[in-house]
Write a protein that holds these residues in place. Sequence first.
Motif, mmCIF file in Angstrom:
data_model
loop_
_atom_site.group_PDB
_atom_site.id
_atom_site.type_symbol
_atom_site.label_atom_id
_atom_site.label_comp_id
_atom_site.label_asym_id
_atom_site.label_seq_id
_atom_site.Cartn_x
_atom_site.Cartn_y
_atom_site.Cartn_z
ATOM 1 N N ARG A 47 29.497 4.502 -14.734
ATOM 2 C CA ARG A 47 30.322 3.577 -13.962
ATOM 3 C C ARG A 47 31.320 4.381 -13.138
ATOM 4 N N LEU A 48 31.296 4.171 -11.836
ATOM 5 C CA LEU A 48 32.293 4.772 -10.959
ATOM 6 C C LEU A 48 33.527 3.889 -10.987
ATOM 7 N N SER A 49 34.686 4.485 -11.200
ATOM 8 C CA SER A 49 35.936 3.733 -11.318
ATOM 9 C C SER A 49 36.949 4.233 -10.304
ATOM 10 N N ALA A 50 37.686 3.300 -9.731
ATOM 11 C CA ALA A 50 38.774 3.637 -8.806
ATOM 12 C C ALA A 50 40.045 2.976 -9.315
ATOM 13 N N GLY A 51 41.121 3.737 -9.280
ATOM 14 C CA GLY A 51 42.398 3.200 -9.749
ATOM 15 C C GLY A 51 43.474 4.258 -9.684
ATOM 16 N N TYR A 52 44.559 3.988 -10.369
ATOM 17 C CA TYR A 52 45.670 4.935 -10.392
ATOM 18 C C TYR A 52 45.486 5.982 -11.488
ATOM 19 N N VAL A 53 45.914 7.205 -11.154
ATOM 20 C CA VAL A 53 46.056 8.253 -12.161
ATOM 21 C C VAL A 53 47.469 8.781 -12.096
ATOM 22 N N LYS A 54 47.915 9.328 -13.217
ATOM 23 C CA LYS A 54 49.254 9.919 -13.285
ATOM 24 C C LYS A 54 49.117 11.434 -13.150
ATOM 25 N N MET A 55 49.728 11.968 -12.102
ATOM 26 C CA MET A 55 49.683 13.411 -11.854
ATOM 27 C C MET A 55 50.693 14.114 -12.768
ATOM 28 N N PRO A 56 50.576 15.437 -12.917
ATOM 29 C CA PRO A 56 51.498 16.172 -13.795
ATOM 30 C C PRO A 56 52.976 15.981 -13.440
ATOM 31 N N GLY A 97 54.238 13.231 -12.580
ATOM 32 C CA GLY A 97 54.567 11.849 -12.878
ATOM 33 C C GLY A 97 54.221 10.860 -11.772
ATOM 34 N N LYS A 98 53.859 11.351 -10.615
ATOM 35 C CA LYS A 98 53.513 10.493 -9.483
ATOM 36 C C LYS A 98 52.183 9.786 -9.738
ATOM 37 N N LYS A 99 52.083 8.506 -9.360
ATOM 38 C CA LYS A 99 50.839 7.746 -9.452
ATOM 39 C C LYS A 99 50.126 7.804 -8.105
ATOM 40 N N ILE A 100 48.847 8.163 -8.134
ATOM 41 C CA ILE A 100 48.062 8.176 -6.903
ATOM 42 C C ILE A 100 46.700 7.532 -7.145
ATOM 43 N N GLY A 101 46.056 7.106 -6.077
ATOM 44 C CA GLY A 101 44.721 6.539 -6.169
ATOM 45 C C GLY A 101 43.683 7.627 -6.403
ATOM 46 N N HIS A 102 42.666 7.289 -7.179
ATOM 47 C CA HIS A 102 41.659 8.285 -7.560
ATOM 48 C C HIS A 102 40.360 7.573 -7.906
ATOM 49 N N CYS A 103 39.252 8.269 -7.730
ATOM 50 C CA CYS A 103 37.936 7.772 -8.126
ATOM 51 C C CYS A 103 37.287 8.814 -9.030
ATOM 52 N N TYR A 115 38.333 6.484 -22.524
ATOM 53 C CA TYR A 115 39.113 6.458 -21.282
ATOM 54 C C TYR A 115 40.375 5.600 -21.409
ATOM 55 N N LYS A 116 40.344 4.591 -22.261
ATOM 56 C CA LYS A 116 41.531 3.734 -22.447
ATOM 57 C C LYS A 116 42.646 4.465 -23.196
ATOM 58 N N GLU A 117 42.296 5.519 -23.912
ATOM 59 C CA GLU A 117 43.283 6.305 -24.652
ATOM 60 C C GLU A 117 43.767 7.519 -23.857
ATOM 61 N N ASN A 118 43.217 7.723 -22.681
ATOM 62 C CA ASN A 118 43.571 8.866 -21.856
ATOM 63 C C ASN A 118 44.739 8.460 -20.954
ATOM 64 N N ASP A 119 45.933 8.980 -21.233
ATOM 65 C CA ASP A 119 47.133 8.519 -20.540
ATOM 66 C C ASP A 119 47.237 8.986 -19.089
ATOM 67 N N ARG A 120 46.332 9.811 -18.636
ATOM 68 C CA ARG A 120 46.319 10.200 -17.215
ATOM 69 C C ARG A 120 45.700 9.120 -16.342
ATOM 70 N N TYR A 121 44.779 8.367 -16.903
ATOM 71 C CA TYR A 121 44.037 7.355 -16.148
ATOM 72 C C TYR A 121 44.657 5.994 -16.428
ATOM 73 N N LEU A 122 45.248 5.421 -15.392
ATOM 74 C CA LEU A 122 46.030 4.199 -15.531
ATOM 75 C C LEU A 122 45.187 2.992 -15.115
ATOM 76 N N GLN A 123 45.767 2.102 -14.398
ATOM 77 C CA GLN A 123 45.110 0.855 -13.989
ATOM 78 C C GLN A 123 43.846 1.117 -13.167
ATOM 79 N N VAL A 124 42.758 0.446 -13.536
ATOM 80 C CA VAL A 124 41.511 0.502 -12.771
ATOM 81 C C VAL A 124 41.505 -0.684 -11.821
#
Length: 180
Positions: free
Chosen positions: A104-113, A115-121, A153-162
């Motif tokens: 499954r390809l997912s697009a959403g927010y990730v948390k960068m080191p 702390g900034k949230k950016i879009g990512h796939c 993936y739900k426990e991975n705190d780098r990957y936020l809202q899909v």
Amino acid sequence: KVDLTYKRIESDGEYQVDLRDFIQEYDSVIPIIQGKDDDEKVLEALKWVILNIKYTTDSSEYKINEYWAYSYQTLYHKKGDCEDGAILIYNMLLRSGVPYWKLRLSAGYVKMPDGKKIGHCYLNYYCEKTQKWVVVDWCFFPNELPMELRKDYKENDRYLQVWFSFNQRFCFSSGLNKEA
């Protein structure tokens, strides 16, 4: 489950294309990966893309802010951004015999080191050994851990809202927007 489209800009105009059009199971230029099982194929495909595709922004490569490349384009340029590499990995795995329902390809927010949230796939893969969906990310947070050692993936705190996700057959979104 919904139908999701992406605004694709080409030299002759703008088009709304179904996200699933980026899945190219029968494109013979896409490499086939060998492995003893699906988990090993996923890891080998990830390593292949990390080694052979250079991360670059769409504005640098295509002179527009956002451009989703087909796998043959990514392979030709040997460059791409997050979704280009993720789409390529997906297509490599599909051509290598990994069933579509495990990908499954997912697009959403990730948390960068910082702390900034950016879009990512990125790619999510269903690891049958652990019965977990795990992240396969070639560019922002790449790692070469075996699939069974990765967090859900739900426990991975780098990957936020899909925002949305899709595979060869289905698109999934929690929102009402039918345009990606």
